[in-house]
Design a protein around this motif. Structure first.
Motif, PDB file in Angstrom:
ATOM      1  N   ALA A  28      -3.880  11.407  21.724  1.00  0.00           N
ATOM      2  CA  ALA A  28      -3.775  10.063  21.138  1.00  0.00           C
ATOM      3  C   ALA A  28      -2.402   9.871  20.512  1.00  0.00           C
ATOM      4  N   THR A  29      -1.997   8.612  20.385  1.00  0.00           N
ATOM      5  CA  THR A  29      -0.855   8.315  19.539  1.00  0.00           C
ATOM      6  C   THR A  29      -1.420   8.212  18.122  1.00  0.00           C
ATOM      7  N   ILE A  30      -0.954   9.095  17.250  1.00  0.00           N
ATOM      8  CA  ILE A  30      -1.534   9.148  15.907  1.00  0.00           C
ATOM      9  C   ILE A  30      -0.583   8.528  14.894  1.00  0.00           C
ATOM     10  N   LEU A  31      -1.029   7.438  14.292  1.00  0.00           N
ATOM     11  CA  LEU A  31      -0.233   6.777  13.249  1.00  0.00           C
ATOM     12  C   LEU A  31      -0.750   7.301  11.915  1.00  0.00           C
ATOM     13  N   THR A  32      -0.091   8.321  11.385  1.00  0.00           N
ATOM     14  CA  THR A  32      -0.620   8.941  10.161  1.00  0.00           C
ATOM     15  C   THR A  32      -0.384   8.062   8.938  1.00  0.00           C
ATOM     16  N   VAL A  33       0.582   7.164   9.018  1.00  0.00           N
ATOM     17  CA  VAL A  33       1.021   6.252   7.955  1.00  0.00           C
ATOM     18  C   VAL A  33       1.898   6.964   6.919  1.00  0.00           C
ATOM     19  N   ALA A 314       6.128  -9.221   1.117  1.00  0.00           N
ATOM     20  CA  ALA A 314       7.428  -8.571   1.322  1.00  0.00           C
ATOM     21  C   ALA A 314       8.279  -8.604   0.051  1.00  0.00           C
ATOM     22  N   ILE A 315       8.330  -9.765  -0.609  1.00  0.00           N
ATOM     23  CA  ILE A 315       9.133  -9.856  -1.838  1.00  0.00           C
ATOM     24  C   ILE A 315       8.596  -8.906  -2.892  1.00  0.00           C
ATOM     25  N   MET A 316       7.279  -8.924  -3.089  1.00  0.00           N
ATOM     26  CA  MET A 316       6.695  -8.071  -4.127  1.00  0.00           C
ATOM     27  C   MET A 316       6.963  -6.601  -3.807  1.00  0.00           C
ATOM     28  N   ALA A 317       6.788  -6.220  -2.535  1.00  0.00           N
ATOM     29  CA  ALA A 317       6.991  -4.815  -2.157  1.00  0.00           C
ATOM     30  C   ALA A 317       8.440  -4.408  -2.421  1.00  0.00           C
ATOM     31  N   ARG A 318       9.368  -5.296  -2.055  1.00  0.00           N
ATOM     32  CA  ARG A 318      10.786  -4.955  -2.237  1.00  0.00           C
ATOM     33  C   ARG A 318      11.158  -4.862  -3.710  1.00  0.00           C
ATOM     34  N   LYS A 319      10.412  -5.556  -4.559  1.00  0.00           N
ATOM     35  CA  LYS A 319      10.711  -5.488  -5.988  1.00  0.00           C
ATOM     36  C   LYS A 319       9.881  -4.413  -6.679  1.00  0.00           C
ATOM     37  N   LEU A 336      -7.599  -7.311  10.077  1.00  0.00           N
ATOM     38  CA  LEU A 336      -6.570  -7.028   9.072  1.00  0.00           C
ATOM     39  C   LEU A 336      -5.346  -6.370   9.721  1.00  0.00           C
ATOM     40  N   ASN A 337      -5.542  -5.689  10.842  1.00  0.00           N
ATOM     41  CA  ASN A 337      -4.381  -5.116  11.534  1.00  0.00           C
ATOM     42  C   ASN A 337      -3.430  -6.214  12.010  1.00  0.00           C
ATOM     43  N   ASP A 338      -3.976  -7.318  12.510  1.00  0.00           N
ATOM     44  CA  ASP A 338      -3.121  -8.439  12.910  1.00  0.00           C
ATOM     45  C   ASP A 338      -2.460  -9.078  11.687  1.00  0.00           C
ATOM     46  N   GLU A 339      -3.198  -9.108  10.578  1.00  0.00           N
ATOM     47  CA  GLU A 339      -2.631  -9.677   9.346  1.00  0.00           C
ATOM     48  C   GLU A 339      -1.462  -8.819   8.875  1.00  0.00           C
ATOM     49  N   ALA A 340      -1.583  -7.513   9.049  1.00  0.00           N
ATOM     50  CA  ALA A 340      -0.506  -6.611   8.634  1.00  0.00           C
ATOM     51  C   ALA A 340       0.777  -6.888   9.423  1.00  0.00           C
ATOM     52  N   THR A 352       5.542   0.943   9.439  1.00  0.00           N
ATOM     53  CA  THR A 352       4.845   1.813   8.487  1.00  0.00           C
ATOM     54  C   THR A 352       4.497   1.062   7.210  1.00  0.00           C
ATOM     55  N   GLU A 353       5.448   0.236   6.741  1.00  0.00           N
ATOM     56  CA  GLU A 353       5.144  -0.552   5.540  1.00  0.00           C
ATOM     57  C   GLU A 353       3.973  -1.494   5.806  1.00  0.00           C
ATOM     58  N   ALA A 354       3.960  -2.091   7.000  1.00  0.00           N
ATOM     59  CA  ALA A 354       2.881  -3.015   7.358  1.00  0.00           C
ATOM     60  C   ALA A 354       1.538  -2.284   7.367  1.00  0.00           C
ATOM     61  N   LEU A 355       1.495  -1.132   8.041  1.00  0.00           N
ATOM     62  CA  LEU A 355       0.234  -0.380   8.109  1.00  0.00           C
ATOM     63  C   LEU A 355      -0.178   0.140   6.739  1.00  0.00           C
ATOM     64  N   SER A 356       0.818   0.503   5.904  1.00  0.00           N
ATOM     65  CA  SER A 356       0.506   1.005   4.560  1.00  0.00           C
ATOM     66  C   SER A 356      -0.287  -0.025   3.762  1.00  0.00           C
TER      67      SER A 356
END
Lengths: 451, 429
Positions: A28-33, A314-319, A336-340, A352-356
């Motif tokens: 599998a392609t494993i996205l460990t995050v 994005a703004i909140m994460a960057r701050k 929620l994956n599409d929302e990410a 990675t930030e999106a999946l996190s």
């Protein structure tokens, strides 16, 4: 209809493995995050935990092998704001309803648990509603479809409580919405602030009484304990850092108002929920160490959501704010994956930030990150397996695993549809016959035949 | 914020200025939708129209836009919205859908479109360049709601936005819905079905009656008799009765869809079914009737909770397999202000069986066909209106970014109130 749905749903469950087994997922392609992506990787699952992750893993004798070539494995999705699997959401008769709680009303037969699984969600924070400034107690659950209510809660997850600011808690004070004889304080944001302060003022006094009592007992005195107050107990837990506050909010002013009250009374707000104007005061939120759980792009549905922007996360994460994306909806919860993916579009976050934001970040917010939220050795084997990259809109969940047990399997779901249709027809027929019997037969007592 | 608004205004004016000598997008992959893709192709636009498409076009004098590594698609069409008619869903004063009255064929959604609505720029920067705006939401009052308009998502006034003011006559079809149980009824008492049926039959009768009255009015108007007073409601029905304007019948369940088809057949009107949430056994009947269908939202729960979890996701593919012409709309209903997410409603359908190119057609050429504007919109072809988007990938993927949007040949400003707020607050010290 609900009973029927449950009956049909349980059939779906019957075909799945009843308990955790030793399993190896291969190729599998494993996205460990948290530890990057492994192309053509494997995961060994033992006793419900992730035992090994890597390009190759041990395959113990008797282990079930799953070839996942072409598939993507990510940590099970965590939704930090949901109201599924509960019989009640709002105890709206009072402005402080901390005496009630979702743990008392969990409904394991809610079909939305299965729907969530089909969207790759394995854990959710089930919240009381937003009708009052201080709402009821919350509970973190795993989507253990087919299990009983006591088996749903995430063992070891700290308990929480819902707060709410803005339009919702002041609605019942609004004479143009409710009849004037039925008005409930507060009607303004000032009143919402006061309601929270009054409650913590009371809680402090109550806490002091208990402290005095315990001190007296410690001194060896024969003291009488204070009368237990079920409303104030959870607030004392908040003051003592034992219960996490999840606060529904929209506007920047009310966010700062709540942070100020928390500072004044010496407690923390664990997460701000919705927090659609969080981007306006991101620095202040970050400084308070408070997390933010928001929608990806909902806006404009009410006045206080009018300044909502999809760049909020994005703004909140960057701050420096710990950000998660939530659903507050059994519908949105399923993708929620599409929302990410939207935080990549709006604000240029990385994959990675999106999946996190739908895995490790909500896990941290709920203080369960030592157990879930990433694919790491020792963590719970809670996984979502997709037929393509989870951030692609063309991908869908094929399997969802919790504690090493397959709870959703699309192939299984598809295979069982004809049988479910048949079962549905049989139940309809049974219902028809029962109706007929009730109409023609002798009149009996009991609610099922009363007309 | 005032300053931001001023910048926006100036930018809009600049963007409005016409490209006199035309412009050409070159070295891009062109996706005409109605023809095979052209790698390293060009699209030449002049006077708001597409004048040439191909691997090589003669674009002397035209402004050049380098499309290297990018893709050109036709602008998307959202076939069911309340764009321009609703601003803040929960604030009644900002909503202009769902008028009072049962028979309102004379109402025009177009004249109530607020061209300054914030939802318009927000929607078009995602690649949606035109939309059907409906006088009533799918849960609005039953009967004849008024005229749905096809609008461009750009313009100073609704007159400039207008593509087709009477794209369809919207009817919210009566439903056979159990009435609320009387409060004095014993618990467990069955709903009085006979009463429900009677109320429903009465509604259908009155709807047919209204069509009959309109038909008599039309006959009288054509006849020799003088002195017929002009009647706006009946007047508005004439294009419908003449088969020029289709009726858009909102019917969510198989039973209502079937009844709606029968109604259209009896009244001999052109029908588009909308908001359908199941197909049931109706495939052949819809096909025989020559009806087309507006589906959506696909991002929805199953119609019934005991239906398969992916019932709403898989529905467009069911219609496709039945050979029915359909397009997608986001519908104003349950989740408000979703118009910008039209492309992702389409890709969800593709994730659950609908071929990818059919998903794209459902938001481009098939929508144009249904709305009777296939000669103008929905694909990249010579002679069509230049509604184009320039992207860095598949527009149905969220991760794709839309770089430029052209509506009727005008490059629109990619600024929205949301990007303004983003720019303002990301820089906040």
């Amino acid at each position: 209809m609900r009973a029927l749905a449950v009956a049909v749903g349980l059939i779906g469950f019957a075909g799945l493995s009843a308990r955790a087994e030793t399993m190896v997922i291969r190729n599998a392609t494993i996205l460990t995050v948290t530890k990057g992506t492994i192309q053509k990787g494997s995961i060994l699952i033992r006793d419900g935990k992730i035992a090994e992750v890597g390009e190759t893993v041990d395959t113990p004798a008797g282990a079930t092998a799953m070839d996942a070539a072409g598939l993507y494995v990510m940590p099970g999705i965590i939704d930090c704001h949901s109201h599924i699997a509960t019989e009640a959401v709002n105890e709206g008769s009072v402005s402080v309803s901390s005496m009630v709680g979702i743990p008392d009303t969990l409904n394991p037969e809610d079909i939305h648990i299965y729907d969530a699984l089909a969207g790759g969600v394995t854990t959710a924070n089930i919240l009381h509603g937003s009708a009052n400034a201080i709402g009821g107690k919350t509970v973190v659950i795993k989507m253990r479809w087919g299990k009983t209510a006591p088996e749903l809660p995430f063992a070891g997850a700290p308990p929480g409580i819902k707060f709410a600011l803005g339009e919702n808690p002041k609605r019942q004070g609004n004479p143009s919405v409710f009849r004037s004889t039925n008005l409930r304080y507060p009607a303004t944001r000032m009143g919402v602030a006061d309601t929270i302060r009054e409650a913590f003022n009371e809680a402090k006094i109550y806490q002091a009484k208990w402290n005095d009592y315990r001190a007296a007992v410690a001194r060896g005195e024969k003291a009488i304990p204070p009368r237990q107050d079920l409303k104030l107990d959870p607030l004392v837990e908040v003051l003592e850092g034992k219960r996490l506050v999840h606060a529904h909010c929209y506007r920047a002013d009310e966010i700062l108002m709540l942070l100020k009250i928390a500072d004044d009374y010496g407690f923390k707000i664990r997460t701000l929920q919705h927090v659609l104007e969080g981007y306006k005061v991101a620095g202040e939120i970050a400084a308070h160490g408070t997390g933010a759980s928001t929608f990806s792009d909902w806006y404009g549905y009410k006045e206080e959501a009018n300044d909502a922007i999809p760049y909020n996360a994005a703004i909140m994460a960057r701050k420096g704010v710990l950000v998660s994306l939530n659903s507050d909806s059994e519908q949105l919860m399923r993708h929620l994956n599409d929302e990410a993916a939207k935080v990549m579009k709006y604000g240029g976050m990385s994959e990675t930030e999106a999946l996190s934001m739908i895995t490790i970040n909500p896990a941290k917010q709920l203080e369960i990150d030592s157990r879930v939220g990433s694919i790491e050795v020792g963590k719970d084997a809670d996984l979502a397996i997709f037929d393509g990259h989870p951030l692609s809109n063309y991908s869908k969940v094929v399997k969802t695993i919790i504690d090493g047990q397959v709870y959703f399997d699309r192939a299984n779901d598809l295979a069982q549809r004809p049988a479910r249709e048949k079962e549905k027809e049989r139940l309809f027929e049974l219902d028809k016959q029962r109706m007929k019997a009730a109409q023609s037969g002798p009149r009996r007592t009991g609610p099922e035949v009363r007309e | 914020m005032k300053r931001a608004a001023l910048i926006l205004l100036v930018a809009s004016i600049a963007a409005w200025a016409a490209d006199d000598a035309g412009f050409v997008i070159e070295h891009a992959t062109i996706h005409p939708v109605t023809a095979p893709d052209i790698p390293d192709g060009s699209v030449l636009v002049k006077d708001g129209k597409i004048v040439a498409v191909g691997a090589h076009v003669n674009a002397r004098g035209a402004r050049r836009i380098d499309g290297k590594g990018l893709h050109v698609y036709p602008g998307m069409i959202n076939s069911a919205t309340d764009l321009g008619l609703s601003e803040i869903a929960a604030v009644r004063e900002t909503n202009d859908t769902n008028e009072l009255g049962e028979f309102d064929p004379q109402l025009q959604a177009l004249v109530a479109v607020n061209p300054a609505s914030e939802h318009i720029p927000v929607t078009r920067v995602n690649g949606v360049t035109s939309a059907i705006t409906l006088p009533a939401t799918e849960t609005g009052p039953e009967m004849i709601a008024g005229q749905a308009a096809l609008i461009h998502l750009d313009g100073w006034t609704w007159e400039q936005m207008d593509i087709q003011p009477d794209a369809a006559m919207e009817i919210i079809f009566p439903t056979l819905r159990a009435p609320r149980r009387p409060f004095f009824a014993a618990p467990g008492a069955p709903a009085p079905f006979r009463e429900t049926q009677r109320a429903y039959d009465e509604k259908i009768r009155r709807l047919k009656d209204f069509f009959e009255q309109a038909r008599r009015y039309e006959t009288a108007k054509k006849g020799p008799e003088a002195g017929l007073e002009r009647h706006l409601r009946y007047e508005a029905m004439i294009p419908v009765l003449d088969g020029k304007t289709p009726v858009l019948i909102v019917a969510q369940r198989e039973r209502e869809m079937k009844a709606a088809l029968a109604f259209a057949r009896e009244e001999k009107v052109k029908v588009i079914l909308a908001g359908c949430q199941e197909l049931g056994k109706l495939g052949p009947e819809i096909k025989t009737a020559g009806a087309s269908v507006i589906l959506g939202p696909t991002l929805a729960m199953p119609l019934e909770e005991d239906m398969p979890y992916d019932q709403a996701y898989a529905l467009p593919n069911e219609f496709y397999k039945a050979g029915i012409l359909f397009a997608l709309g986001t519908f104003p209903g349950e989740v408000e202000h979703e118009a910008r997410n039209l492309p992702y409603q389409a890709s969800m359908a593709a994730a659950f069986g609908l071929p990818k190119d059919e998903a794209l057609r459902a938001v481009t050429i098939n929508a144009a066909k249904i709305w009777g504007v296939a000669d103008k919109l929905g694909s990249i072809e010579t002679g069509k209106v230049a509604d184009l988007i320039l992207t860095d990938g598949d527009p149905l993927e969220t991760r794709t970014s839309v770089k430029k949007v052209f509506i009727a040949g005008r490059e629109v400003d990619m600024t929205t109130r949301q990007t303004e707020l983003y720019e303002l607050y990301r820089k906040r010290p």
